[in-house]
Design a protein around this motif. Structure first.
Motif, short mmCIF file in Angstrom:
data_model
loop_
_atom_site.label_atom_id
_atom_site.label_comp_id
_atom_site.label_asym_id
_atom_site.label_seq_id
_atom_site.Cartn_x
_atom_site.Cartn_y
_atom_site.Cartn_z
N SER A 189 -0.09 -7.73 8.19
CA SER A 189 0.30 -8.36 6.94
C SER A 189 -0.19 -9.80 6.98
N GLN A 220 4.06 5.39 7.99
CA GLN A 220 2.79 5.56 7.29
C GLN A 220 1.61 5.47 8.27
N CYS A 234 5.33 -2.41 2.19
CA CYS A 234 5.58 -1.01 2.54
C CYS A 234 6.96 -0.90 3.17
N GLU A 235 7.71 0.12 2.76
CA GLU A 235 9.06 0.31 3.28
C GLU A 235 9.05 0.69 4.76
N GLN A 236 8.20 1.65 5.10
CA GLN A 236 8.18 2.17 6.46
C GLN A 236 6.78 2.14 7.03
N ASN A 256 0.21 -0.33 0.29
CA ASN A 256 1.06 -0.19 -0.89
C ASN A 256 0.69 1.10 -1.62
N ASP A 302 3.79 -5.82 4.42
CA ASP A 302 4.99 -6.40 3.79
C ASP A 302 5.37 -5.68 2.50
#
Ligand code: GDP
Ligand code: ZN
Length: 357
Positions: free
Chosen positions: A175, A158, A152-154, A120, A150
């Motif tokens: 996650s 990353q 994080c968008e991508q 995050n 969960d």
């Protein structure tokens, strides 16, 4: 019994002289100030240090959780005396708070270090680099674990970025909330191997420990032992058998081994920069205004990130300051040992590395 804890032919060989002296082998599962708890093939014993080991500990550091030791046992009483510590394959070491001369071993014979960081907004590449350097310095194999996928968008993007920082060590995305990727951790621990989790507070280490231990946690966490007066005491176990084979070493001290204590780790994390510097025209290039400087060239061409370069320099200065206070001989011995371990690890990992790196 002790095979479960990683007892193997290599250790048996190192133990031979102690076996001839009539001692038995054991591994420290709880390190305490007064007595250590040691697993042996005759059960868990409460062991004190012999006078000689106590004396040697002033320089070599006290025996720690994860250490293999030679003991004489009083099986009936559940007690023992530690007469020697077997050579450590790897160790997390720090300077004692009260004296830079005194070494403190926080964990011994660790095979795998999970460097845990969350995906995050808290993700801090600079902090990750420091933990990675500490992991390399221990001599164990680092594996980066990116938690909270969960949030994080991508996560893949990353993870790829982090992989470039992590100098060829595996990067796992997990996650705990979604139960994703947890099994991947176990794939990195062979039977008889010991892992630790390090990383900043709040990144999800306890959650991962719970997931690794599963149902076994309650059963393996606490053990009863007899102290010297014959009383039963309950101790928090520090070296824990994992249900899937292998072990986890978990103490508050190991979780946040933050700062780097030697540049052996540093140069592994920043080996792209060190390689660049080898292409400078002058061997003693200061990377400022020298002609033919490969580092400046890479900075100008955008192939080396300016922040990363600044961070490398800052850590280098901190280490230089630290160096001045150190015993140089001990440091050199340690540096050579680590360099050898890292070479061995890297050559075993070559095929996983990006060939253009
Ligand atoms: P530690 O300080 O590193 O041991 O971190 P904890 O395991 O205590 O976790 C810190 C917080 O992050 C807790 O509130 C956890 O519930 C939360 N957390 C852990 N793993 C995950 C995850 O995979 N996803 C999300 N969203 N939260 C998580
Ligand atoms: Zn240069």
């Amino acid at each position: 019994m002790i095979e479960q804890y990683g007892w193997c032919d290599e250790l048996r060989l190192a133990f031979e002289p102690h076996a001839r002296a009539g001692y038995r082998p054991g591994r420290i599962i709880v390190q305490q100030r007064e007595a250590n708890l040691v697993v042996t093939d005759v059960g868990t014993l409460s062991a004190r240090l012999s006078g000689r080991v106590r004396h040697e500990a002033r320089e070599a550091g006290h025996p720690a959780a994860g250490d293999w030791v030679a003991l004489s046992a009083n099986v009936g009483e559940g007690t023992a005396t530690i007469h020697a510590v077997l050579p450590r394959r790897t160790a997390f070491v720090r300077r004692a708070a009260d004296s830079v001369q005194t070494l403190q071993v926080i964990a011994a014979n660790i095979d795998v270090v999970f460097v845990v960081t969350s995906m995050n907004a808290d993700l801090n590449p600079r902090r990750l680099e420091r933990f990675l350097a500490a992991a390399w310095q221990s001599g164990a194999r680092p594996v980066v674990v990116l938690t909270k996928a969960d949030l994080c968008e991508q996560p893949e993007g990353q993870a790829a970025e982090i992989a470039t920082l992590a100098a060829g060590c595996p990067v796992l995305v997990v996650s705990a909330r979604q139960g994703l990727g947890l099994g991947g951790l176990m794939d990195h621990i062979k039977p008889g191997e010991t892992c630790v989790l390090i990383g900043s507070s709040g990144v999800g280490k306890s959650t991962l420990v719970n997931a690794l231990l599963g149902e076994e946690r309650m059963a393996t966490q606490d053990i009863r032992a007899t102290d010297a007066r014959g009383r039963h005491t309950t101790s928090h176990r520090q070296l824990i058998l994992l249900p899937g084979g292998g072990m986890l070493l978990d103490t508050p001290g190991i979780r946040e081994v933050g700062l780097i204590d030697a540049d052996a780790g540093l140069s592994t994390v920043f080996d792209d920069i060190e390689r660049l510097a080898q292409n400078c025209r002058f061997r003693d290039c200061g990377h400022t205004t020298e002609p033919g400087c490969a580092v400046r060239d890479a900075l100008d061409g955008g192939r080396l990130d300016a922040d990363r370069w600044a961070h490398f320099q800052k850590l280098g200065r901190e280490l230089a300051a630290l160096d001045l206070t150190k015993d140089r001989t001990a440091q050199e011995v340690e540096r050579r040992r680590l360099a050898a371990l890292q070479r061995a690890y890297r050559s075993s990992k070559k095929d996983l590395r990006d060939p253009s790196f």
